[in-house]
Design an enzyme around this catalytic site. Structure first.
Site, mmCIF file in Angstrom:
data_model
loop_
_atom_site.group_PDB
_atom_site.id
_atom_site.type_symbol
_atom_site.label_atom_id
_atom_site.label_comp_id
_atom_site.label_asym_id
_atom_site.label_seq_id
_atom_site.Cartn_x
_atom_site.Cartn_y
_atom_site.Cartn_z
ATOM 1 N N GLY A 34 0.809 -1.223 0.000
ATOM 2 C CA GLY A 34 0.000 0.000 0.000
ATOM 3 C C GLY A 34 0.836 1.264 0.000
ATOM 4 N N GLY B 18 5.607 4.337 -8.841
ATOM 5 C CA GLY B 18 6.271 3.058 -9.114
ATOM 6 C C GLY B 18 5.256 1.916 -9.119
ATOM 7 N N HIS B 19 4.390 1.885 -8.100
ATOM 8 C CA HIS B 19 3.344 0.856 -8.054
ATOM 9 C C HIS B 19 2.406 1.000 -9.267
ATOM 10 C CE1 HIS B 19 4.094 1.331 -3.549
ATOM 11 N NE2 HIS B 19 4.373 0.067 -3.772
ATOM 12 N N GLN C 123 7.662 -9.628 7.552
ATOM 13 C CA GLN C 123 8.904 -9.159 6.933
ATOM 14 C C GLN C 123 9.529 -7.975 7.661
ATOM 15 O OE1 GLN C 123 6.678 -8.336 3.152
ATOM 16 N NE2 GLN C 123 8.089 -6.631 2.945
ATOM 17 N N LYS D 57 13.215 -1.892 -8.153
ATOM 18 C CA LYS D 57 13.700 -1.093 -7.010
ATOM 19 C C LYS D 57 14.138 -2.037 -5.877
ATOM 20 C CE LYS D 57 13.468 2.126 -3.607
ATOM 21 N NZ LYS D 57 12.705 1.517 -2.560
ATOM 22 N N ASP D 58 13.298 -3.049 -5.584
ATOM 23 C CA ASP D 58 13.654 -4.068 -4.583
ATOM 24 C C ASP D 58 14.311 -5.219 -5.340
ATOM 25 O OD1 ASP D 58 12.390 -3.054 -1.985
ATOM 26 O OD2 ASP D 58 10.777 -2.859 -3.426
ATOM 27 N N GLN E 166 14.800 -8.655 -3.658
ATOM 28 C CA GLN E 166 13.479 -9.287 -3.503
ATOM 29 C C GLN E 166 13.024 -9.915 -4.829
ATOM 30 O OE1 GLN E 166 10.002 -7.478 -1.377
ATOM 31 N NE2 GLN E 166 9.433 -6.779 -3.398
ATOM 32 N N SER F 291 9.602 5.505 -3.200
ATOM 33 C CA SER F 291 9.441 4.518 -2.137
ATOM 34 C C SER F 291 8.361 5.035 -1.200
ATOM 35 C CB SER F 291 10.763 4.384 -1.365
ATOM 36 O OG SER F 291 10.546 3.762 -0.112
ATOM 37 N N ARG G 155 8.449 4.746 1.809
ATOM 38 C CA ARG G 155 9.170 5.263 2.991
ATOM 39 C C ARG G 155 9.675 6.697 2.787
ATOM 40 N NH1 ARG G 155 10.599 -0.467 3.711
ATOM 41 N NH2 ARG G 155 9.864 -1.077 5.791
HETATM 42 O O1 PAF Z 1 7.707 -4.967 -2.081
HETATM 43 C C1 PAF Z 1 6.780 -4.997 -1.254
HETATM 44 O O2 PAF Z 1 5.992 -4.063 -1.139
HETATM 45 C C2 PAF Z 1 6.627 -6.214 -0.364
HETATM 46 O O3 PAF Z 1 7.844 -6.723 0.015
HETATM 47 C C3 PAF Z 1 5.730 -7.315 -0.985
HETATM 48 C C4 PAF Z 1 6.345 -7.892 -2.245
HETATM 49 C C5 PAF Z 1 4.367 -6.739 -1.303
HETATM 50 C C6 PAF Z 1 5.559 -8.445 0.032
HETATM 51 O O4 PAF Z 1 4.968 -8.001 1.192
#
Ligand code: PAF
Length: 282
Positions: free
Chosen positions: A32, A37-38, A62, A150-151, A154, A186, A188
């Protein structure tokens, strides 16, 4: 019209019906507080699936005990408006209790890829990510899963998990999105004061300096790292956690001459806020 689904069983039934009718499902998992980016992931997902699903779930698994779970920025209404604006079909917004009922204890580990970089600074983080992404994929049943570069770590971990566990899912990595002045988007960034926001630009400046050297033909790993370090070491308000050059696929450290695609990744604290950024050199 955007449908909001909170119950995992209802989400699974919705996905099963679309699959039974031959539809493709594109899925963008998020925590959220959506930004451009999203939205770029959602737009790409819109092109790739008949049903576009976004999940909004701040995943407690996490976050470490000293991390920002409680203050992680949230704005469900704003997120739903943004999801609507890019033509998303379903927002899956489960509760923590629905995702992790009493007795929940399973973890998915991708130990090699999770060992360094953010995994070293945030023990347990990537097991939390892999676990929730696998769980969400079982519920949403996507054909295509879209994640941001970006991640970067991940993304590689999820790719490995999908391959290792024979999930029939195409993982699509989408380019990192920056503000006009270079700051990587981000959720954040919302924590940053105006002064910290200025200080945070050292990260993208460092990466850009290295990238420019790379584009000019420099292939020595140490020289590329030095170019980035020059912007980062001693930058006011910035406490460097790592700056590393890694193989873009395996995330193995790269030394000597660069003869394959690599990712230059950085993590730093700016005030109390932990930021990450990277550039792919290929
Ligand atoms: O990148 C994120 O926002 C989170 O790590 C994800 C992939 C939604 C998992 O909670």
């Amino acid at each position: 019209m955007l449908e909001v689904v909170r119950d995992p069983a209802a989400m699974r039934a919705r996905a099963a019906a679309v699959r039974a009718a031959g539809g493709r499902i594109a899925f963008v998992p998020t925590m959220g507080f959506l930004h451009e980016g999203h939205l770029s992931l959602l737009r790409e997902g819109r092109r790739r699936g008949e049903l576009l699903v976004l999940s909004i779930f701040v995943n407690p698994l996490q976050f470490g005990p000293a991390e920002d779970l409680a203050r992680y920025p949230r704005d469900e209404q704003g997120d739903l408006d943004k999801a609507r604006s890019v033509g998303c079909d379903v927002a899956f917004c489960p509760s923590v209790e629905a995702m992790y009922p009493p007795g929940f204890q399973t973890r998915v580990e991708v130990p090699g890829l999770a060992a360094g970089l953010c995994g070293q600074v945030r023990p347990g983080h990537f097991a939390g990510v892999a676990t929730v992404v696998l769980k969400l994929c079982h519920i949403v049943q996507p054909h295509v899963l879209l994640l941001g570069e970006k991640d970067y770590q991940q993304l590689q971990i999820v790719r490995r998990m999908v391959a290792d566990l024979d999930l029939d899912i195409e993982v699509v990595g989408c380019p990192l999105v920056r503000e006009p002045d270079g700051l990587a988007l981000s959720s954040r960034n919302a924590y940053l004061s105006p002064q910290e926001r200025q200080q945070a630009l050292a990260l993208s400046r460092g990466l850009r300096a290295a990238e420019q050297r790379y584009r000019a033909g420099e292939r020595r790993a140490e020289e590329l790292l030095a170019a980035a370090r020059q912007e980062l070491i001693g930058a006011p308000g910035v406490v460097l956690q790592y700056l590393e050059l890694r193989d873009a696929a395996t995330l193995e450290p790269v030394a000597g001459e660069l003869d394959r695609a690599a990712v230059l990744a950085v993590a730093a604290l700016v005030g109390q806020t932990r930021l990450i950024d990277n550039v792919i050199l290929r």
